[in-house]
Design a protein around this motif. Structure first.
Motif, short mmCIF file in Angstrom:
data_model
loop_
_atom_site.label_atom_id
_atom_site.label_comp_id
_atom_site.label_asym_id
_atom_site.label_seq_id
_atom_site.Cartn_x
_atom_site.Cartn_y
_atom_site.Cartn_z
N ILE A 149 -3.16 1.20 3.84
CA ILE A 149 -4.28 1.21 4.80
C ILE A 149 -5.62 1.10 4.07
CG2 ILE A 149 -5.48 2.65 6.49
CD1 ILE A 149 -2.63 3.51 7.44
N GLU B 159 -1.64 -5.81 -0.92
CA GLU B 159 -2.86 -5.95 -0.12
C GLU B 159 -2.90 -7.30 0.60
OE1 GLU B 159 -2.73 -5.78 -3.41
OE2 GLU B 159 -4.43 -6.78 -4.40
N SER C 250 8.47 8.41 3.89
CA SER C 250 7.47 8.15 2.85
C SER C 250 7.60 9.08 1.65
CB SER C 250 6.06 8.24 3.43
OG SER C 250 5.82 9.55 3.85
N LYS D 181 -11.78 -7.83 -6.08
CA LYS D 181 -11.20 -7.31 -7.33
C LYS D 181 -10.03 -8.21 -7.75
CE LYS D 181 -8.02 -4.00 -5.21
NZ LYS D 181 -6.83 -4.77 -5.25
N ARG E 81 7.29 5.13 7.24
CA ARG E 81 6.38 6.27 7.29
C ARG E 81 7.14 7.59 7.22
NH1 ARG E 81 0.84 5.12 7.84
NH2 ARG E 81 1.06 4.71 5.63
N ASP F 278 4.47 2.53 1.98
CA ASP F 278 3.38 2.45 1.01
C ASP F 278 2.15 3.19 1.53
OD1 ASP F 278 1.38 1.80 -0.72
OD2 ASP F 278 1.95 -0.30 -0.90
N LYS F 279 1.81 4.30 0.89
CA LYS F 279 0.70 5.13 1.40
C LYS F 279 -0.67 4.52 1.16
CE LYS F 279 3.47 9.19 0.58
NZ LYS F 279 4.00 9.87 -0.61
#
Lengths: 199, 94
Positions: free
Chosen positions: A55, A173, B19, B91, B16, A51-52
């Protein structure tokens, strides 16, 4: 909800298989479930790494969420202190069981050795219940009490088995809070269980 | 504990590297693994005669401790959530 019921179905199926000895070999003390757990953690890691946006979401996280494990520990221990009025066990024994935080394998082994098989069995049942409750009701708890309660319910399992469910309903998140929460509670289990068993 | 960290870290690194790939099948694999873990837990509980024999009386005590400790942790974490949300609005994630 349907997914969670299937999960419990598998647990019940396992219980029946255990009672009626469908499995030809003894699983107790085997590390099979440990390796499957590692595989689960590895897969969860892949989804996190893949998941980019993670961060960026991490940076926006409220720093006061660091307090979450403290709230889980305080709430759980208060609850198990109060309930000791209703049961035939002392407050310290009740709190030792509560300190399992759904980490049934470790807490039941510890308590069985320190306080006997009876309280050890209670610890196993109580913490299995907590894990199954978490697996089933995290989406409901999330809707009623917000994302922190959804994580808190899972106790030490928010690091592994309940992490995918928390991530699915509260969003990625919260994966980091969930992992952090599970880690802190994982470490606190042996410490608090031995503490309350020695009182 | 350290092994688990290493395993997660390894997964994150692989995630990663991959990705740019679409990993749609992964959630399904995770679901299967959770099923396997719960099946194994059930087998462990079921094949322990001590647990099965005393499941009635011990179960009630366990249930009460479970009920109160979970209620306590929900209340405590919900309070924290209320405080955080009031002082700095996060949020809303639905």
């Amino acid at each position: 909800m349907k997914g969670s019921l299937v999960i419990v179905g598998f647990f019940v199926l396992g219980c029946l298989a255990g009672i009626w000895n469908w499995i030809p070999y003894n699983l107790e003390g085997s590390s099979l479930s440990k390796y499957i757990l590692y595989l689960l953690m590895f897969c969860v890691g892949i989804t996190l790494g893949n998941d980019k946006t993670l961060i960026a979401q991490l940076r926006s996280l409220n720093l006061r969420l660091i307090l979450l494990p403290v709230m889980t520990i305080a709430g759980t221990l208060t609850g198990s202190l109060v309930v000791s009025i209703l049961i035939h066990y002392s407050w310290s024994e009740s709190m030792a069981v509560g300190s399992g935080f759904a980490y049934y394998s470790l807490s039941s082994i510890f308590i069985s050795e320190l306080k006997g098989i009876e309280l050890g069995t209670i610890a196993l049942l109580c913490n299995v219940m907590r894990e199954i409750f978490a697996l089933l009701f995290i989406p409901v708890i999330y809707r009623w009490f917000g994302p922190l309660a959804a994580i808190s319910v899972g106790g030490a399992t928010t690091f592994d088995t309940t992490l995918p469910i928390i991530t699915r309903c509260a969003g990625k998140e919260y994966a980091v809070v969930s992992i952090y929460h599970g880690c802190v509670l994982d470490f606190s289990v042996p410490v608090l269980v031995t503490l309350f068993c020695s009182i | 504990m350290l092994t688990i960290f290493a395993v997660i870290a390894g997964g994150i690194i692989l995630g990663r590297i991959l990705s740019n790939r679409n990993l749609k099948y992964l959630p399904r694999i995770i679901t299967f693994i959770i099923w396997a873990l719960l099946l194994l837990l059930g087998i462990e509980v079921g094949s322990n005669p001590e647990v099965i024999k005393g499941i009635g009386t011990l179960g009630l005590t366990a249930f009460l401790i479970f009920l109160f400790s979970v209620a306590g942790s929900i209340i405590a974490s919900w309070l924290l959530w209320c405080i955080i949300r009031r002082t700095s609005p996060i949020k809303k994630s639905v």
